[in-house]
Design a protein around this motif. Sequence first.
Motif, PDB file in Angstrom:
ATOM      1  N   VAL A  88       0.815  -0.920   0.015  1.00 55.42           N
ATOM      2  CA  VAL A  88       0.156  -0.056   0.122  1.00 55.42           C
ATOM      3  C   VAL A  88       0.748   1.443   0.137  1.00 55.42           C
ATOM      4  O   VAL A  88       0.999   2.168  -0.117  1.00 55.42           O
ATOM      5  CB  VAL A  88      -1.345  -0.221   1.505  1.00 55.42           C
ATOM      6  N   ARG A  89       2.318   1.189   0.341  1.00 54.86           N
ATOM      7  CA  ARG A  89       3.032   2.279   0.296  1.00 54.86           C
ATOM      8  C   ARG A  89       3.793   2.047  -0.943  1.00 54.86           C
ATOM      9  O   ARG A  89       3.668   3.678  -1.333  1.00 54.86           O
ATOM     10  CB  ARG A  89       4.300   2.453   2.136  1.00 54.86           C
ATOM     11  N   GLU A  90       3.629   1.072  -1.460  1.00 52.35           N
ATOM     12  CA  GLU A  90       4.504   1.441  -2.629  1.00 52.35           C
ATOM     13  C   GLU A  90       3.591   1.822  -3.669  1.00 52.35           C
ATOM     14  O   GLU A  90       4.712   2.468  -4.212  1.00 52.35           O
ATOM     15  CB  GLU A  90       5.300   0.130  -2.805  1.00 52.35           C
ATOM     16  N   LEU A  91       2.966   1.467  -3.027  1.00 53.13           N
ATOM     17  CA  LEU A  91       1.732   2.155  -4.429  1.00 53.13           C
ATOM     18  C   LEU A  91       1.109   3.853  -4.433  1.00 53.13           C
ATOM     19  O   LEU A  91       0.666   4.550  -4.728  1.00 53.13           O
ATOM     20  CB  LEU A  91       0.645   1.491  -4.669  1.00 53.13           C
ATOM     21  N   ASP A  92       1.244   4.095  -3.316  1.00 52.58           N
ATOM     22  CA  ASP A  92       1.068   5.546  -2.278  1.00 52.58           C
ATOM     23  C   ASP A  92      -0.339   5.558  -2.554  1.00 52.58           C
ATOM     24  O   ASP A  92      -0.896   6.333  -2.467  1.00 52.58           O
ATOM     25  CB  ASP A  92       1.790   6.735  -3.585  1.00 52.58           C
ATOM     26  N   LEU A  93      -0.499   4.702  -2.017  1.00 53.47           N
ATOM     27  CA  LEU A  93      -2.077   4.628  -1.043  1.00 53.47           C
ATOM     28  C   LEU A  93      -2.003   4.825   0.012  1.00 53.47           C
ATOM     29  O   LEU A  93      -3.898   5.586   0.449  1.00 53.47           O
ATOM     30  CB  LEU A  93      -2.195   2.849  -1.794  1.00 53.47           C
ATOM     31  N   ASP A  94      -1.922   4.923   0.797  1.00 54.68           N
ATOM     32  CA  ASP A  94      -2.056   6.035   2.228  1.00 54.68           C
ATOM     33  C   ASP A  94      -1.508   7.060   2.735  1.00 54.68           C
ATOM     34  O   ASP A  94      -1.306   7.856   3.527  1.00 54.68           O
ATOM     35  CB  ASP A  94      -0.809   4.818   3.120  1.00 54.68           C
ATOM     36  N   VAL A  95      -1.773   7.613   1.769  1.00 57.79           N
ATOM     37  CA  VAL A  95      -1.685   9.196   1.320  1.00 57.79           C
ATOM     38  C   VAL A  95      -3.227   9.979   0.949  1.00 57.79           C
ATOM     39  O   VAL A  95      -3.429   9.914   0.116  1.00 57.79           O
ATOM     40  CB  VAL A  95      -0.908   9.637   0.376  1.00 57.79           C
ATOM     41  N   ASP A  96      -3.870  10.700   1.865  1.00 53.02           N
ATOM     42  CA  ASP A  96      -4.990  11.537   1.524  1.00 53.02           C
ATOM     43  C   ASP A  96      -5.248  12.502   1.342  1.00 53.02           C
ATOM     44  O   ASP A  96      -4.206  13.444   1.472  1.00 53.02           O
ATOM     45  CB  ASP A  96      -5.713  11.588   3.270  1.00 53.02           C
ATOM     46  N   LEU A  97      -6.518  12.865   0.078  1.00 55.32           N
ATOM     47  CA  LEU A  97      -6.146  14.070  -0.056  1.00 55.32           C
ATOM     48  C   LEU A  97      -6.707  14.835   0.652  1.00 55.32           C
ATOM     49  O   LEU A  97      -7.217  15.114   1.751  1.00 55.32           O
ATOM     50  CB  LEU A  97      -7.629  14.168  -1.612  1.00 55.32           C
ATOM     51  N   PRO A  98      -6.062  16.342   0.228  1.00 59.06           N
ATOM     52  CA  PRO A  98      -6.658  17.426   1.502  1.00 59.06           C
ATOM     53  C   PRO A  98      -7.780  17.915   1.089  1.00 59.06           C
ATOM     54  O   PRO A  98      -8.539  17.185   0.059  1.00 59.06           O
ATOM     55  CB  PRO A  98      -5.429  18.474   0.465  1.00 59.06           C
ATOM     56  N   PRO A  99      -9.067  18.035   2.090  1.00 62.67           N
ATOM     57  CA  PRO A  99     -10.116  17.859   1.975  1.00 62.67           C
ATOM     58  C   PRO A  99     -10.655  19.418   1.111  1.00 62.67           C
ATOM     59  O   PRO A  99     -11.666  19.244   1.071  1.00 62.67           O
ATOM     60  CB  PRO A  99     -10.650  18.767   3.596  1.00 62.67           C
ATOM     61  N   SER A 100      -9.776  20.414   1.030  1.00 61.27           N
ATOM     62  CA  SER A 100      -9.710  21.615  -0.041  1.00 61.27           C
ATOM     63  C   SER A 100      -8.944  21.839  -1.060  1.00 61.27           C
ATOM     64  O   SER A 100      -7.758  21.456  -1.059  1.00 61.27           O
ATOM     65  CB  SER A 100     -10.041  22.453   0.521  1.00 61.27           C
ATOM     66  N   ARG A 101      -8.938  21.831  -2.118  1.00 66.82           N
ATOM     67  CA  ARG A 101      -7.919  22.568  -3.509  1.00 66.82           C
ATOM     68  C   ARG A 101      -7.275  23.863  -3.066  1.00 66.82           C
ATOM     69  O   ARG A 101      -6.703  24.748  -3.065  1.00 66.82           O
ATOM     70  CB  ARG A 101      -8.383  22.663  -4.622  1.00 66.82           C
ATOM     71  N   SER A 102      -7.543  24.682  -1.522  1.00 64.32           N
ATOM     72  CA  SER A 102      -7.112  25.489  -1.595  1.00 64.32           C
ATOM     73  C   SER A 102      -5.740  25.355  -0.505  1.00 64.32           C
ATOM     74  O   SER A 102      -4.901  26.495  -0.300  1.00 64.32           O
ATOM     75  CB  SER A 102      -7.913  26.557  -0.132  1.00 64.32           C
TER      76      SER A 102
END
Length: 114
Positions: A88-102
Amino acid sequence: MKRRGPNPPEHLSHQAKTWWRSVVTDFELEGHHLRLLQLAAEAWDRSQQARAVIDKEGITTTDDRKNVRAHPAVGIEKDARTGFARLVRELDLDVDLPPSRSRPPGLRSNRRDL
């Protein structure tokens, strides 16, 4: 409309197939990523299979000399969970999107822009 990716391998559990579909929908994956994703899903399934054995037979077992030992499934579960986490870490799937584009952009990720 959400993008559909390749179908999950047939041998995966229902839970792993559901996870596969969500990943290929939310992330841009190339061929080598799909192979890693398959390995991660298989590792998850293996950990769940080992967990089911542990739940049924217990965390320890007694050998032929009456010594109490960790059940072999304990090691299988541990190895599978470690493998899953690494993939999961190798695939970079453990990074969440920021809640907003700001906010400033995070580290480069495979995640699709939503």
